[in-house]
Design a protein around this motif. Structure first.
Motif, PDB file in Angstrom:
ATOM      1  N   LEU A  60       6.284  -4.844  18.801  1.00  0.00           N
ATOM      2  CA  LEU A  60       6.052  -3.825  19.835  1.00  0.00           C
ATOM      3  C   LEU A  60       5.815  -4.477  21.196  1.00  0.00           C
ATOM      4  O   LEU A  60       6.308  -4.000  22.218  1.00  0.00           O
ATOM      5  N   ILE A  95       9.066  -5.513  22.597  1.00  0.00           N
ATOM      6  CA  ILE A  95       9.801  -4.381  23.171  1.00  0.00           C
ATOM      7  C   ILE A  95       9.292  -4.081  24.571  1.00  0.00           C
ATOM      8  O   ILE A  95      10.067  -3.830  25.493  1.00  0.00           O
ATOM      9  N   PHE A 134      11.385  -4.143  28.087  1.00  0.00           N
ATOM     10  CA  PHE A 134      11.358  -2.984  28.966  1.00  0.00           C
ATOM     11  C   PHE A 134      11.026  -3.392  30.395  1.00  0.00           C
ATOM     12  O   PHE A 134      11.675  -2.969  31.351  1.00  0.00           O
ATOM     13  N   ILE A 169      18.209  -1.931  27.983  1.00  0.00           N
ATOM     14  CA  ILE A 169      17.391  -0.954  27.260  1.00  0.00           C
ATOM     15  C   ILE A 169      18.198  -0.317  26.134  1.00  0.00           C
ATOM     16  O   ILE A 169      17.721  -0.216  25.002  1.00  0.00           O
ATOM     17  N   TYR A 214      19.207  -3.574  23.552  1.00  0.00           N
ATOM     18  CA  TYR A 214      18.127  -4.331  22.922  1.00  0.00           C
ATOM     19  C   TYR A 214      16.977  -3.442  22.492  1.00  0.00           C
ATOM     20  O   TYR A 214      16.543  -3.494  21.339  1.00  0.00           O
ATOM     21  N   VAL A 215      16.478  -2.621  23.427  1.00  0.00           N
ATOM     22  CA  VAL A 215      15.328  -1.795  23.062  1.00  0.00           C
ATOM     23  C   VAL A 215      15.756  -0.676  22.124  1.00  0.00           C
ATOM     24  O   VAL A 215      15.097  -0.385  21.132  1.00  0.00           O
ATOM     25  N   ALA A 264      16.064  -3.849  18.705  1.00  0.00           N
ATOM     26  CA  ALA A 264      14.630  -3.925  18.422  1.00  0.00           C
ATOM     27  C   ALA A 264      14.206  -2.878  17.398  1.00  0.00           C
ATOM     28  O   ALA A 264      13.256  -3.106  16.646  1.00  0.00           O
ATOM     29  N   VAL A 265      14.919  -1.743  17.352  1.00  0.00           N
ATOM     30  CA  VAL A 265      14.570  -0.729  16.345  1.00  0.00           C
ATOM     31  C   VAL A 265      14.821  -1.297  14.948  1.00  0.00           C
ATOM     32  O   VAL A 265      13.977  -1.183  14.059  1.00  0.00           O
TER      33      VAL A 265
END
Lengths: 205, 350
Positions: A31, A34, A38, A57, A60-61, A65-66
């Motif tokens: 987290l 992330i 961001f 975003i 990657y985010v 990253a998920v």
């Protein structure tokens, strides 16, 4: 305002980067990572690269990253065991850190001393005046560097096929295969019967 | 709006700051009000379809029902399970709610009525809506309970799957509009169909994409028939199971704000946003804001209508639809759209 925003984003990137390493719970680490992504996107917006910021975003985010978070959440991680390998790997990590630091110092030092000149793109690669950076990137990527772009695409395709080949297993024996078309074509009148039993008689099938 | 505050005697920085804050409030508060009314509408439509009355006690025609529910939830006790990861457990609803409001920054309600008219507007919406999954995933994990966790895993997989095809659909629209800016996308739809109809839906290449986009937006917002994350017959209440009081309300509000956002995206991308449905001068007498609102409400009605009529999908069917039907279809349409535009707009020269 821009200066304030820069220091805010920069401080958040560094702080969340540090917390990524320092937090004891791996899910917290992801987290924090992330949050770092961001804020890095925020920094990109500040230098006028809004397209790259949005891609960072989205890709990657929003996706990588998920999946990362997903895997870390599902793993049953033994914290004690994780900590046990720390001293063994510490010299290696330290070496990597020292090399990276040396490279940074060399690079920035050379630039500061005037030994390194950052060129400005000219000719075909020169930015189009007045166009947004989406158009600029598009013009370069699909114009001048189209073959490199295609090559990158083919490499990714090969990697994708490789990943599928490595993980694909034929599992015909374990489960009866569904025929989706057959399931969708099924109608109530062929799947059910309407029997009208006499009162008190019940149904015999 | 900055000029207005400057005329009140502030210097530029202060005027900009105050104008931005008031702009945010001017969007966020009506969105929250709209969410409350839309929840009421949802229940009324559902009631009408099921031949019930729906909410009809609080206020005239029960219109204040959502506010009464809000007050009830506000007065409840916040329960945090002892096994939960406290920080993330409380952070998750806040993230869901914040992210649901963030995307409204680039939505144009009328010509020029937009908080941030950035030239990557559509990408921003895509980026922000891809963040929505974090609130749910974190809630499911932090609850430390099996059903919320199942729900979180389903949500993550589902939202990523449908985002892929949504991305390709947006590419089709962007190709036609030649811009990522939402205002320009809407302007590009003026008289798109034979110079009469305002909207990209009146286009053989984009209409199928609208259908796919609409279904994907149902899946993206976890609405029926894709509400597998809160399938009550399997997962109690999904990721919300352990939540109560305001933390539950924030999920609720965020979810409906997301649904409204998807409805307004349907309006903006395919149905001409604030433009009247037909490019005919007398229709422009109605303010653009009203057209935008009417179209958005219409799409919301379709959302509730579908909720009331379509049975829930099975999870494997959902995945099959996303990856094996929508993804190849939208890819094909990207190729078709770009080929068609190459032939007609750019003279066919490669």
């Amino acid at each position: 305002m821009t200066v304030f925003a820069f220091y805010m984003f920069a401080a958040f990137v560094i702080a969340s980067g540090a917390m990524t390493i320092l937090s004891r719970n791996p899910v917290h680490s992801v987290l924090w990572l992330i949050l770092a992504f961001f804020n890095a996107a925020g920094l990109m917006v500040l230098v006028g690269a809004e397209f790259l910021a949005m891609l960072l975003i989205v890709v990657y985010v929003g996706a990588v990253a998920v999946l990362f978070l997903f895997v870390v959440m599902m793993l049953n991680i033994d914290f004690a065991e994780m900590r046990a390998g720390f001293m063994k790997n510490a010299p290696l990590g330290l070496a990597v850190a020292v090399i990276l630091l040396a490279e940074l110092v060399l690079g920035i030092g050379a630039y500061r001393a005037g030994r390194l000149e950052l060129g400005t793109p000219t000719g075909d690669a020169a930015p189009i005046a007045g166009a947004s950076n989406i158009e600029n990137i598009g013009a370069l990527l699909y114009g001048k560097y189209v073959f490199l772009f295609e090559a990158a695409g083919i490499i990714l395709l090969v990697a994708m096929i490789g990943a599928i080949v490595l993980t694909h297993r034929e599992r015909r024996a374990t489960r009866g295969h569904q025929n989706i078309a057959k399931q969708n074509a099924r109608r109530p009148d062929e799947a059910t019967v309407n029997v009208k039993p006499e009162y008190g008689q019940g149904v015999e099938l | 709006m900055t000029e207005f505050f400057q005329s009140l005697g502030m210097n530029y920085e202060w005027a900009w700051f105050v104008a931005t804050i008031s702009g945010i409030l001017l969007i966020a508060l009506p969105v929250m009000l709209a969410v409350a009314l839309v929840i009421y509408m949802d229940r009324k439509v559902l009631g009408a379809v099921m031949m019930r009355r729906g909410p009809n006690v609080v206020g005239p025609f029960g219109i204040l029902q959502s506010f009464a529910d809000g007050l009830k939830v506000f007065l409840q006790e916040t329960i945090i399970p002892s096994a939960a990861n406290k920080g993330i457990f409380l952070l998750a609803p806040i993230i869901t709610f914040t992210v649901a409001l963030l995307a409204w920054a680039v939505i144009p309600f009328d010509a020029g009525v937009v908080l941030a008219d950035i030239n990557v507007g559509l990408l921003y919406v895509l980026a922000i809506s891809s963040l929505g999954v974090y609130g749910i995933t974190m809630a499911g994990w932090a609850s430390n309970s099996k059903y919320p966790f199942f729900s979180a895993m389903r949500a993550a997989a589902q939202m990523i799957s449908y985002e892929v095809s949504i991305g390709f659909i947006l590419v089709c629209v962007v190709l036609y509009a030649n811009s990522f800016n939402l205002t320009e996308i809407v302007e590009g739809q003026r008289g798109h169909g034979f110079g009469i109809v305002n909207g990209y839906y009146f286009n053989l290449l984009l209409f199928p994409m609208w259908v796919v986009f609409f279904i994907s937006s149902l899946a993206e917002t976890q609405r029926a028939p894709f509400d597998l994350t809160e399938a009550e017959s399997e997962l109690v209440a999904g990721y919300q199971t352990e939540y109560s009081s305001m933390s539950f309300a924030l999920f609720w509000l965020g979810e409906y704000a997301n649904i409204l956002l998807m409805c307004s995206l349907n309006t903006l991308l395919f149905f001409g946003g604030w433009l009247p449905p037909i490019d005919w001068a007398p229709l422009y007498a109605v303010p653009g804001f009203i057209w935008f609102l009417l179209k958005t409400i219409f799409f919301f009605f379709m959302f509730s209508w579908i909720w009331a009529t379509v049975p829930r999908y099975r999870y494997d069917q959902l995945m099959r639809l996303g990856w094996k039907v929508f993804l190849p279809m939208s890819l094909l349409f990207v190729a078709l759209t770009s080929g068609w535009l190459m032939l007609t707009r750019y003279g066919g020269a490669a």
